[in-house]
Enzyme design. Sequence first.
Site, PDB file in Angstrom:
ATOM      1  N   PRO A   1       0.839  -1.198   0.000  1.00  0.00           N
ATOM      2  CA  PRO A   1       0.000   0.000   0.000  1.00  0.00           C
ATOM      3  C   PRO A   1       0.870   1.243   0.000  1.00  0.00           C
ATOM      4  O   PRO A   1       1.816   1.338   0.767  1.00  0.00           O
ATOM      5  CB  PRO A   1      -0.788  -0.106   1.297  1.00  0.00           C
ATOM      6  CG  PRO A   1      -0.357  -1.373   1.944  1.00  0.00           C
ATOM      7  CD  PRO A   1       0.907  -1.793   1.331  1.00  0.00           C
ATOM      8  N   GLU A   2       0.539   2.157  -0.865  1.00  0.00           N
ATOM      9  CA  GLU A   2       1.218   3.444  -0.913  1.00  0.00           C
ATOM     10  C   GLU A   2       0.254   4.481  -0.335  1.00  0.00           C
ATOM     11  O   GLU A   2      -0.796   4.118   0.186  1.00  0.00           O
ATOM     12  CB  GLU A   2       1.618   3.755  -2.364  1.00  0.00           C
ATOM     13  CG  GLU A   2       2.416   2.617  -2.993  1.00  0.00           C
ATOM     14  CD  GLU A   2       2.863   2.874  -4.426  1.00  0.00           C
ATOM     15  OE1 GLU A   2       3.098   4.039  -4.771  1.00  0.00           O
ATOM     16  OE2 GLU A   2       2.984   1.909  -5.194  1.00  0.00           O
TER      17      GLU A   2
END
Length: 263
Positions: free
Chosen positions: A2-3
Amino acid sequence: MPELPEVEVIRRELIAKIKGQKLEKVEILDNKFYFPGKAVVGSEIKNLLRKGKYLFLELGDWHLLLHLGMSGQLIFTEERRNFPYEKVIFYLSNGVLTFCDQRKFGRVELLRRELKDKVWQQIGLDPFSAQFTFERFLQVTQGKSQRVKDFLLNQKRIAGIGNIYASEILFRSGIHPQRKVNTLSMAEKEKLFTHIKPVLEEAIRCQGTTIRNYARSNGETGSFQHFLLVYGKAGKSCPRCGSLIQREKIANRSTYFCPSCQK
DNA sequence: CATTCATCCTGCTGGC
DNA sequence: TGCCAGCAGGATGAAT
């Protein structure tokens, strides 16, 4: 995995569910994620903050740092349910928050306020903060001799961009990922700056990018993977000019770009 | 100091 | 079908 966009989607969804709720019990299922949960049992959840890819669950004087690493998930359910790779279970007054992490690169740490402030400060500029101005951007790029791809991935300078969005931002900016930061012209820096936030915002509107593990707090997927222009598209044609998208390892990570649009 | 690289971990995919 | 190398959205610490 996840960014910034994925973490922000999770934050927005969770805050609506858990703000003001009481943490009633903590169950740690894997000692790699051990923290002294007893210290915060009985606390009220005051807030859920994000900087870059880090989440901070505010519990009075304590803050619980949550980082999802490559494969972390935070799933909220009304009742306790079993999920694959669950590591920590937070029982709240109105439901259960389950932290899962297949690859175990995530982090769950309990920090005193002072330490939380220190950790917070060490994280780079968040693109959604008021401090993210072109002026500050120029300051953090100043004199950097590293490749622009490495620069974007370094969380101590700008926080939140990961491997997918780095490729997407550089493509939209027309900048080759191997370019050294200190060779970028002012116009190129401006271009780069102006593409960072819109790409991340667009991804948030799509609830993030699900390629493999990423799930929202309700277990559903995001949809930005359908709108990626270069990431994962090696051998396909560039949407702008038709040349073949290339894949190259930069900083040990797969990087995708169009050799003719990105100079 | 800055930069590069291996490493942490688990599972999946594609080529032979 | 089976095996194995390579790959995966991140970050760090050691080596240079």
